[in-house]
Design an enzyme around this catalytic site. Structure first.
Site: not given
Ligand code: NAD
Ligand code: TYD
Length: 359
Positions: A141, A164, A168
């Site tokens: 992602e 999110y 990351k």
């Protein structure tokens, strides 16, 4: 690409009570009998010690409840346990939660990773162990979203869209920086969506299974045409072990199994497989499908090109999706008590039973 053999003797696994971390430990320990495993996990809502009953009596296994952002704790574990590899799973992992509450994602995923990196650097530079690896478990992602064609490769620019994935990506860049600046022997892998046992039922596949069993609505975001690339969690664990033991420090690998599905096709498949297992008439479970408002910033399509991992290190997935999804559904059906405990929240009491103290 040269293979750089490394045999770990003491792993610090962070987030080992979560979905992928617990599957990794359960697979890794019986295959690596000489290696100790210390599991550092804060036991957030996603951490469940019941995922680890297979290893909890193993003398080489130790659980420590704690936060990856607690620098003195991390430093003391690295030193006293003579850790020679950190395998870093701990994270806030759910995109929907990152939209309603991004702050904890930055705290855990970015700042927590930075603390682990800094303490690892000190430990490694002190020469406490002959060899060392810091392994960041990341996600596809971070690359953002694809159109109808193309694949993410390791050289695709990072373009995260959700809080999110941004957190990351931030962590991945810090890992890269610790390798470039200090020479810390780091590894990064970026995997596609996982499925399998012990998956918290807030994510699509376990949510579908749990809701179908309970005859609750199946929320499908938007028109259900978004595409995800699914890999069995045990294949992910095998790839991580392969990279940990063989990859050159500083390298980045994508992990995936060429298994793209539109969300609605997955929903229909799980409905139909459960019709037959639950003895419901064909088509019954599809009646539970409810199209709901789309996720904000919903990434359109993910698709991984994992050819670097296959060419360099010879890894390829062992599961076909047909076998993996059928086994996963059967696991949830035979472990209904796990689902009930997670759904009711009673799984959190297990920590008190095992370790005592305040939860
Ligand atoms: P999960 O949410 O199931 O588990 C996360 C674990 O981390 C939990 O046990 C939780 O208690 C622990 N944790 C959270 N904050 C912590 C902290 N501050 N200190 C210590 N422990 C903490 O997540 P998952 O699905 O198992 O994902 C594991 C890793 O793999 C994550 O880094 C995620 O980004 C990555 N990943 C996940 C997928 C997927 O499909 N689930 C795919 C690719 C990569
Ligand atoms: P999810 O399992 O949350 O993983 P990720 O967002 O990290 O890919 O979601 C997988 C896909 O399923 C994603 O496109 C969003 C969609 N989805 C639904 O349609 N309904 C749901 O209830 C959930 C949780 C996800």
């Amino acid at each position: 690409m040269t293979i750089t053999p490394f045999t770990p003797t003491a792993l610090l696994v962070t987030g080992g009570a979560g979905f992928i971390g617990s599957n990794f430990i359960n697979r890794f320990m019986p295959r690596n009998l000489g290696c100790r495993v210390v599991n550092l996990d804060a036991l957030t809502y996603a951490g469940n010690l019941k995922n680890l009953t297979a290893v909890e009596q193993n003398p080489n296994y130790r659980f420590i409840r704690g936060d990856i952002g607690d620098a003195p704790l991390v430093a003391s574990i690295l030193a006293t346990e003579k850790i020679d590899a950190v395998v870093h799973f701990a994270a806030e992992s759910h995109v929907d939660r990152s939209i309603t509450g991004p702050e904890i994602f930055v705290r855990t995923n970015v700042l927590g990773t930075q603390t682990l990196l800094e303490e690892s650097r000190r430990h490694w530079q002190a020469g406490a162990v002959p060899q060392f690896r810091f392994y960041q478990i990341s996600t596809d992602e971070v690359y953002g979203s694809l159109g109808d064609t193309g694949f993410f490769t390791e050289t695709t620019p990072l373009a995260p869209n959700s809080p999110y994935s941004a957190s990351k990506a931030g962590a991945d860049l810090l890992v890269r920086a610790y390798h470039e600046t200090f020479g810390l022997p780091t590894l990064i892998s970026r995997c596609s969506n996982n499925y399998g046992p012990f998956h918290f039922p807030e994510k699509l596949i376990p949510l579908l299974i749990a809701n179908i069993i309970a005859q609750k609505p199946l929320p499908v975001y938007g028109d259900g045409s978004n595409v995800r690339d699914w890999l069995h969690v045990q294949d992910h664990g095998a790839a991580i072990e392969c990279i940990l033991k063989n990859a050159q420090p500083g390298s980045v690998y994508n992990i995936g199994g060429n298994n793209e599905w539109q969300n609605i096709a997955i929903v229909n498949l799980v409905c139909d497989l459960l019709d037959s297992r639950l003895g419901r008439a064909p088509g019954t479970n599809r009646g539970l499908i409810a199209f709901v408002k789309d996720r904000l910033g919903h990434d359109r399509r993910y698709a991984i090109d994992a050819s670097r991992l296959k060419i360099d290190l010879g890894w390829s997935p062992a599961y076909t999706f047909e076998t993996g999804i059928a086994e996963t559904i059967d696991w949830y059906l035979t472990n209904q008590s796990w689902v009930d405990a997670v759904t009711s929240g009673s799984y959190r009491e297990y920590y008190l039973q095992q370790y005592g103290g305040a939860q």
